[in-house]
Design a protein around this motif. Structure first.
Motif, PDB file in Angstrom:
ATOM      1  N   ALA A   1      14.137 -19.072 -11.495  1.00  0.00           N
ATOM      2  CA  ALA A   1      15.109 -18.307 -10.710  1.00  0.00           C
ATOM      3  C   ALA A   1      15.030 -16.835 -11.092  1.00  0.00           C
ATOM      4  N   ILE A   2      15.248 -15.960 -10.123  1.00  0.00           N
ATOM      5  CA  ILE A   2      15.150 -14.531 -10.377  1.00  0.00           C
ATOM      6  C   ILE A   2      15.999 -13.774  -9.361  1.00  0.00           C
ATOM      7  N   GLU A   3      16.539 -12.640  -9.770  1.00  0.00           N
ATOM      8  CA  GLU A   3      17.220 -11.760  -8.823  1.00  0.00           C
ATOM      9  C   GLU A   3      16.193 -10.799  -8.239  1.00  0.00           C
ATOM     10  N   THR A   4      16.208 -10.670  -6.918  1.00  0.00           N
ATOM     11  CA  THR A   4      15.273  -9.768  -6.268  1.00  0.00           C
ATOM     12  C   THR A   4      15.979  -9.058  -5.120  1.00  0.00           C
ATOM     13  N   ARG A   5      15.244  -8.252  -4.378  1.00  0.00           N
ATOM     14  CA  ARG A   5      15.851  -7.486  -3.286  1.00  0.00           C
ATOM     15  C   ARG A   5      14.968  -7.529  -2.053  1.00  0.00           C
ATOM     16  N   VAL A   6      15.603  -7.692  -0.919  1.00  0.00           N
ATOM     17  CA  VAL A   6      14.951  -7.392   0.347  1.00  0.00           C
ATOM     18  C   VAL A   6      15.112  -5.891   0.559  1.00  0.00           C
ATOM     19  N   ALA A   7      14.013  -5.201   0.715  1.00  0.00           N
ATOM     20  CA  ALA A   7      14.034  -3.742   0.866  1.00  0.00           C
ATOM     21  C   ALA A   7      13.009  -3.352   1.922  1.00  0.00           C
ATOM     22  N   VAL A   8      13.497  -3.045   3.110  1.00  0.00           N
ATOM     23  CA  VAL A   8      12.604  -2.755   4.224  1.00  0.00           C
ATOM     24  C   VAL A   8      13.054  -1.499   4.951  1.00  0.00           C
ATOM     25  N   SER A   9      12.156  -0.971   5.763  1.00  0.00           N
ATOM     26  CA  SER A   9      12.480   0.120   6.676  1.00  0.00           C
ATOM     27  C   SER A   9      12.386  -0.384   8.106  1.00  0.00           C
ATOM     28  N   LEU A  10      13.373  -0.037   8.899  1.00  0.00           N
ATOM     29  CA  LEU A  10      13.355  -0.303  10.331  1.00  0.00           C
ATOM     30  C   LEU A  10      13.037   1.014  11.030  1.00  0.00           C
TER      31      LEU A  10
ATOM     32  N   PHE B   1       3.742   6.772  21.031  1.00  0.00           N
ATOM     33  CA  PHE B   1       5.183   6.738  20.827  1.00  0.00           C
ATOM     34  C   PHE B   1       5.670   8.023  20.163  1.00  0.00           C
ATOM     35  N   GLU B   2       6.929   8.320  20.400  1.00  0.00           N
ATOM     36  CA  GLU B   2       7.630   9.305  19.584  1.00  0.00           C
ATOM     37  C   GLU B   2       8.500   8.556  18.594  1.00  0.00           C
ATOM     38  N   THR B   3       8.547   9.043  17.365  1.00  0.00           N
ATOM     39  CA  THR B   3       9.382   8.433  16.336  1.00  0.00           C
ATOM     40  C   THR B   3      10.793   8.985  16.468  1.00  0.00           C
ATOM     41  N   ILE B   4      11.771   8.102  16.625  1.00  0.00           N
ATOM     42  CA  ILE B   4      13.141   8.569  16.837  1.00  0.00           C
ATOM     43  C   ILE B   4      14.080   8.197  15.699  1.00  0.00           C
ATOM     44  N   GLY B   5      13.589   7.478  14.693  1.00  0.00           N
ATOM     45  CA  GLY B   5      14.482   7.176  13.587  1.00  0.00           C
ATOM     46  C   GLY B   5      13.890   6.191  12.602  1.00  0.00           C
ATOM     47  N   ARG B   6      14.529   6.162  11.449  1.00  0.00           N
ATOM     48  CA  ARG B   6      14.160   5.206  10.402  1.00  0.00           C
ATOM     49  C   ARG B   6      15.434   4.800   9.671  1.00  0.00           C
ATOM     50  N   GLN B   7      15.638   3.510   9.511  1.00  0.00           N
ATOM     51  CA  GLN B   7      16.803   3.010   8.789  1.00  0.00           C
ATOM     52  C   GLN B   7      16.328   2.093   7.678  1.00  0.00           C
ATOM     53  N   ARG B   8      16.797   2.350   6.463  1.00  0.00           N
ATOM     54  CA  ARG B   8      16.449   1.490   5.329  1.00  0.00           C
ATOM     55  C   ARG B   8      17.486   0.373   5.210  1.00  0.00           C
ATOM     56  N   VAL B   9      17.010  -0.831   4.980  1.00  0.00           N
ATOM     57  CA  VAL B   9      17.868  -2.005   4.855  1.00  0.00           C
ATOM     58  C   VAL B   9      17.661  -2.593   3.464  1.00  0.00           C
ATOM     59  N   ARG B  10      18.775  -2.824   2.768  1.00  0.00           N
ATOM     60  CA  ARG B  10      18.732  -3.350   1.411  1.00  0.00           C
ATOM     61  C   ARG B  10      19.714  -4.508   1.272  1.00  0.00           C
ATOM     62  N   SER B  11      19.283  -5.584   0.611  1.00  0.00           N
ATOM     63  CA  SER B  11      20.204  -6.675   0.278  1.00  0.00           C
ATOM     64  C   SER B  11      19.691  -7.406  -0.959  1.00  0.00           C
ATOM     65  N   ARG B  12      20.613  -7.857  -1.798  1.00  0.00           N
ATOM     66  CA  ARG B  12      20.251  -8.581  -3.012  1.00  0.00           C
ATOM     67  C   ARG B  12      20.076 -10.056  -2.704  1.00  0.00           C
TER      68      ARG B  12
ATOM     69  N   GLU C   1       0.828  -1.208   0.000  1.00  0.00           N
ATOM     70  CA  GLU C   1       0.000   0.000   0.000  1.00  0.00           C
ATOM     71  C   GLU C   1       0.861   1.256   0.000  1.00  0.00           C
ATOM     72  N   GLY C   2       0.451   2.242  -0.804  1.00  0.00           N
ATOM     73  CA  GLY C   2       1.219   3.470  -0.929  1.00  0.00           C
ATOM     74  C   GLY C   2       1.208   4.339   0.312  1.00  0.00           C
ATOM     75  N   ASP C   3       0.177   4.174   1.183  1.00  0.00           N
ATOM     76  CA  ASP C   3       0.066   5.029   2.360  1.00  0.00           C
ATOM     77  C   ASP C   3       0.512   4.326   3.638  1.00  0.00           C
ATOM     78  N   LYS C   4       1.234   3.212   3.503  1.00  0.00           N
ATOM     79  CA  LYS C   4       1.557   2.404   4.682  1.00  0.00           C
ATOM     80  C   LYS C   4       2.404   3.176   5.692  1.00  0.00           C
ATOM     81  N   ASP C   5       3.331   4.007   5.233  1.00  0.00           N
ATOM     82  CA  ASP C   5       4.167   4.771   6.169  1.00  0.00           C
ATOM     83  C   ASP C   5       3.319   5.750   6.975  1.00  0.00           C
ATOM     84  N   ASP C   6       2.403   6.433   6.306  1.00  0.00           N
ATOM     85  CA  ASP C   6       1.525   7.371   7.005  1.00  0.00           C
ATOM     86  C   ASP C   6       0.649   6.649   8.017  1.00  0.00           C
ATOM     87  N   ARG C   7       0.159   5.481   7.655  1.00  0.00           N
ATOM     88  CA  ARG C   7      -0.692   4.727   8.580  1.00  0.00           C
ATOM     89  C   ARG C   7       0.094   4.272   9.802  1.00  0.00           C
TER      90      ARG C   7
END
Length: 275
Positions: free
Chosen positions: A259-268, A220-231, A205-211
């Protein structure tokens, strides 16, 4: 034996009926039940987990097949980068709750990095809880609904983790200690995108961060966001398991995959409870 792993939850559990503290009761060298002073009692399953759900698991809970697929995916190392970031961010914790803990893999890896810590893996799926019960000697596996009142005592956890799982922010804030930390992992738009696009899987969903931020507001107070990427260079078997381990499995898993190349792409996301 697996039931002894429940000892990791001593002093952390609450009765799902009345909210009083739950004590673990042993018969010889084996933990056999949890009971509160009001007389409510819950038997420990022979596989080692404690079921505090009070009803049958919901239809959307992970099935045996989904749990097996997730076990193979995690064993492949596809999410190792996520585990590494969790270990760094949660390095000060001594008591950890993993909500939607699934097989217990992520919490077990975190406990490996925190030799003085213990943790509770909470999931609504009985097959997942059975697997988690054997994941780590300092991990207690509990079946419960993350959307309800968590069967846990207030302000007992230094760290709550929630990876791709339901987020009950009011309850997370309640069980966290005053300087506790909440770590939430959410998928970004490019997460497994090549697989989702190729096989027409559920979108993100495009609005998932806002939700997420709206749900945290007031708790809670938001104190940070870290993006994690791996192939991930996924062979056909891993592609099938990546599809089969998630909600797409309820809509059918394609057998003819490549078989396919993909990415794990998440926000912590990092949050502190408001007090």
């Amino acid at each position: 034996m697996a039931s002894e792993f429940l000892g990791a939850a001593r002093g952390l559990l609450a009765c799902p009926v009345c909210g009083e503290p739950l004590d673990l009761v042993a018969d010889g060298d084996r933990l056999v039940r949890a009971a509160c002073k009001a007389g409510h009692s819950f038997d420990v399953a022979r596989q080692g987990h404690l079921n505090l759900l009070g009803s049958a698991q919901p239809a959307n809970a992970d099935t045996v097949e989904m749990v097996e697929a997730r076990t193979r995916v995690l064993a492949s190392g596809a999410f190792d980068a996520v585990d590494a970031v969790l270990a760094r961010r949660g390095s000060a914790a001594r008591t950890v709750l993993d909500v939607g803990g699934g097989t217990g893999h992520h919490l077990a890896r975190l406990l490996d990095a925190l030799p003085a810590a213990r943790g509770v893996s909470l999931d609504v799926s009985v097959p997942a809880a059975r697997r988690a019960a054997k994941a780590h000697p300092r991990l207690a596996s509990v079946v419960a609904d993350a959307w309800g009142a968590l069967p846990l005592r207030s302000r007992r956890f230094d760290l709550v983790t929630c990876l791709f799982a339901p987020r009950n922010m009011a309850e997370f804030a309640r069980v966290l200690a005053d300087r506790g930390l909440l770590l939430v992992v959410t998928p970004d738009a490019e997460h497994l995108a090549s697989i989702r696009d190729t096989y027409g899987l559920l979108g993100i969903e495009g609005d998932k961060d806002d939700r997420l931020l709206r749900s945290a507001s007031g708790h809670f107070e938001t104190i940070g966001r870290q993006r994690v990427r791996s192939r991930v260079d996924a062979d056909a078997a891993l592609v099938r398991d990546l599809i089969a381990m998630g909600p797409n499995a309820f809509h059918g898993v394609p057998q003819d995959v490549e078989a396919i190349e993909t990415r794990v792409a998440v926000s912590l996301w990092l949050f502190r409870p408001l007090r």
